[in-house]
Design an enzyme around this catalytic site. Structure first.
Site, PDB file in Angstrom:
ATOM      1  N   SER A  17       0.712  -1.146   0.020  1.00  0.00           N
ATOM      2  CA  SER A  17      -0.156  -0.191  -0.032  1.00  0.00           C
ATOM      3  C   SER A  17       0.776   1.400  -0.104  1.00  0.00           C
ATOM      4  O   SER A  17       0.294   2.194  -0.471  1.00  0.00           O
ATOM      5  CB  SER A  17      -0.683   0.224   1.096  1.00  0.00           C
ATOM      6  OG  SER A  17      -0.086  -0.111   2.530  1.00  0.00           O
ATOM      7  N   TYR A  48      -4.279   0.665   3.468  1.00  0.00           N
ATOM      8  CA  TYR A  48      -5.413  -0.593   3.180  1.00  0.00           C
ATOM      9  C   TYR A  48      -5.822  -1.053   4.472  1.00  0.00           C
ATOM     10  O   TYR A  48      -7.076  -1.456   4.270  1.00  0.00           O
ATOM     11  CB  TYR A  48      -4.471  -1.754   2.605  1.00  0.00           C
ATOM     12  CG  TYR A  48      -4.264  -1.582   1.129  1.00  0.00           C
ATOM     13  CD1 TYR A  48      -4.333  -0.419   0.298  1.00  0.00           C
ATOM     14  CD2 TYR A  48      -3.652  -2.769   0.395  1.00  0.00           C
ATOM     15  CE1 TYR A  48      -4.077  -0.134  -1.062  1.00  0.00           C
ATOM     16  CE2 TYR A  48      -3.110  -2.519  -0.859  1.00  0.00           C
ATOM     17  CZ  TYR A  48      -3.358  -1.262  -1.736  1.00  0.00           C
ATOM     18  OH  TYR A  48      -3.085  -1.343  -3.016  1.00  0.00           O
ATOM     19  N   THR A  81      -1.810  -6.934   4.822  1.00  0.00           N
ATOM     20  CA  THR A  81      -3.215  -6.933   4.632  1.00  0.00           C
ATOM     21  C   THR A  81      -3.618  -7.424   3.173  1.00  0.00           C
ATOM     22  O   THR A  81      -4.512  -7.866   3.062  1.00  0.00           O
ATOM     23  CB  THR A  81      -3.301  -5.426   4.537  1.00  0.00           C
ATOM     24  OG1 THR A  81      -2.823  -4.969   5.755  1.00  0.00           O
ATOM     25  CG2 THR A  81      -4.875  -5.015   4.859  1.00  0.00           C
ATOM     26  N   CYS A 190       3.055  -6.321  10.031  1.00  0.00           N
ATOM     27  CA  CYS A 190       2.804  -5.575   9.041  1.00  0.00           C
ATOM     28  C   CYS A 190       4.019  -5.049   8.557  1.00  0.00           C
ATOM     29  O   CYS A 190       4.920  -4.440   9.361  1.00  0.00           O
ATOM     30  CB  CYS A 190       1.857  -4.316   9.409  1.00  0.00           C
ATOM     31  SG  CYS A 190       1.852  -2.861   8.514  1.00  0.00           S
ATOM     32  N   HIS A 192       5.153  -2.177   7.279  1.00  0.00           N
ATOM     33  CA  HIS A 192       5.686  -1.062   7.769  1.00  0.00           C
ATOM     34  C   HIS A 192       6.223  -1.091   9.218  1.00  0.00           C
ATOM     35  O   HIS A 192       7.204  -0.014   9.305  1.00  0.00           O
ATOM     36  CB  HIS A 192       4.417  -0.249   7.836  1.00  0.00           C
ATOM     37  CG  HIS A 192       3.856   0.469   6.450  1.00  0.00           C
ATOM     38  ND1 HIS A 192       3.326  -0.237   5.667  1.00  0.00           N
ATOM     39  CD2 HIS A 192       3.876   1.764   6.173  1.00  0.00           C
ATOM     40  CE1 HIS A 192       2.905   0.507   4.511  1.00  0.00           C
ATOM     41  NE2 HIS A 192       3.268   1.576   4.725  1.00  0.00           N
TER      42      HIS A 192
HETATM   43  N1  DGL Z   1       2.427  -2.762   4.739  1.00  0.00           N
HETATM   44  C1  DGL Z   1       0.976  -3.345   5.148  1.00  0.00           C
HETATM   45  C2  DGL Z   1       0.759  -4.377   5.691  1.00  0.00           C
HETATM   46  O1  DGL Z   1       1.802  -5.401   6.052  1.00  0.00           O
HETATM   47  C3  DGL Z   1       0.289  -2.122   5.463  1.00  0.00           C
HETATM   48  C4  DGL Z   1      -1.235  -2.169   5.238  1.00  0.00           C
HETATM   49  C5  DGL Z   1      -2.021  -0.845   5.158  1.00  0.00           C
HETATM   50  O2  DGL Z   1      -1.735  -0.188   4.352  1.00  0.00           O
HETATM   51  O3  DGL Z   1      -2.577  -0.523   6.195  1.00  0.00           O
HETATM   52  O4  DGL Z   1      -0.215  -4.844   6.330  1.00  0.00           O
END
Ligand code: DGL
Length: 269
Positions: A17, A48, A81, A190, A192
Site C-alpha cells: 500500500s 489498506y 493486509t 505489517c 511497515h
Molecule cells: N504494509 C501493509 C501490511 O503489511 C500495511 C497495510 C496498510 O496499508 O494499512 O499490512
C-alpha cells in the site's frame, strides 16, 4: 548509481500500500542481488488496513495488473493486509503467474515464546481476516495470543517522519497493552512496522523478542525465481514507483535502506 530495468525485461514485481514493502524489497535485494526488481507503492490509496476486503482486493488487482503489464514474471505481495485479502483473487486472475505473499509468522512466534504469551501487531484488516483466523487456529491453540490492531501507525509512517512524537505516542499506547499482557514475543505483522522496529522495541522493553518474516519471504521468492531458470541480463536495477507522491518512498529508500542514488516516480494504476 542503480540502473533501471527497461519495460519488459524479466523482473520481480513487488507491491505494498505504501513504503512498508521496502522492508521486503531490501530482503529481496539481499537474496537476489542480480535480479531486476520493480516496486509499486499504492500511496494514493494507503492505508489498506482500515478498508473493506472488497476495496483491498480491487486495489491489489489493479496494482498487480500494472506489474504484470510491465513484464514482472512473478509478484511478491509485500503487504500482510493485501496477502490476507487479495492473494486468492490474484491467483484466480493470473493462474500461471506465481504470487508470493507475506503473512504474520504465527508459527515461528509460537516456537520462539518461552512463557506462552505472544503479541501480534498488525492492521485492523489483517486481524479481521479469515486467513488470520485460520493461521491462529492452526498454530496458536496452545498459547495465549493477543492480537493488537494498530490503526494510525501506517498513516504516520507514510508521512516519512519516523522520529515524530505523534508516532511515538501511538507506539507507546499499542505496546502498553502488550506489556500489560506479559508477552515475551511480539510479531510484527505489517511490513511497515520494521521501519520503526527500534521504537517498538524501546516501548516493549529489552525482555521482549520481536519477530518479522521479511527474510523468509525473500527466500521463498528466490526459490520461485530460480525455478524460471532465467539468466538476468546484467541489469539488476530497482524501479520505485508510486500511485501518489513518490517523495516519501524515495526518501525512505535512501535514508532507511541506504540506497542513495535510487529515484521514485509517479505512475497511474
Ligand atoms: N504494509 C501493509 C501490511 O503489511 C500495511 C497495510 C496498510 O496499508 O494499512 O499490512
Amino acid at each position: 548509481m542503480l540502473p533501471s530495468p527497461a519495460t519488459r525485461i524479466p523482473s520481480i514485481g513487488v507491491f505494498d500500500s505504501g513504503v512498508g514493502g521496502l522492508t521486503v524489497l531490501k530482503a529481496l535485494r539481499e537474496q537476489l542481488p542480480g535480479v531486476p526488481l520493480r516496486y509499486l507503492a499504492d500511496t494514493a490509496h494507503a492505508p489498506y488496513g482500515d478498508r473493506s476486503s472488497e476495496y483491498i482486493i480491487d486495489r491489489s488487482v489493479k496494482v498487480a495488473e500494472h506489474l504484470h503489464r510491465v513484464g514482472a514474471v512473478m509478484a511478491v505481495v509485500a503487504c500482510n493486509t493485501a496477502t490476507a485479502h487479495a492473494v486468492q483473487a490474484m491467483r484466480e486472475r493470473w493462474p500461471h503467474w506465481p504470487v508470493v505473499g507475506i503473512e504474520p509468522g504465527v508459527k515461528p512466534a509460537v516456537a520462539a515464546t518461552r512463557n506462552g504469551r505472544i503479541g501480534v501487531m498488525a492492521t485492523t484488516a489483517t486481524i479481521a481476516s479469515r486467513r488470520y483466523e485460520q493461521l491462529v487456529a492452526a498454530h496458536a491453540s496452545d498459547v495465549e495470543l493477543i492480537s493488537q490492531p494498530c490503526p494510525g501507525l501506517v498513516t504516520l509512517i507514510e508521512r516519512g517522519d519516523l522520529r515524530s512524537a505523534e508516532l511515538g505516542e501511538l507506539v507507546d499506547r499499542y505496546c502498553a497493552t502488550l506489556r500489560a499482557a506479559g508477552v515475551d514475543t511480539v510479531l510484527l505483522g505489517c511490513t511497515h512496522y520494521p521501519l520503526i522496529q527500534a521504537r517498538i522495541q524501546a516501548a516493549l522493553g529489552d525482555g521482549v523478542r520481536l519477530l518479522n518474516i521479511e527474510d523468509a519471504v525473500a527466500r521463498q521468492a528466490r526459490r520461485v525465481w530460480e525455478g524460471f531458470g532465467l539468466t538476468p541480463g546484467g541489469d539488476a536495477g530497482i524501479v520505485l514507483e508510486s500511485t501518489g507522491d513518490p517523495a516519501p518512498l524515495q526518501h525512505l529508500a535512501r535514508e532507511a535502506l541506504g540506497w542513495r542514488d535510487v529515484t521514485a516516480s509517479r505512475v497511474a494504476a
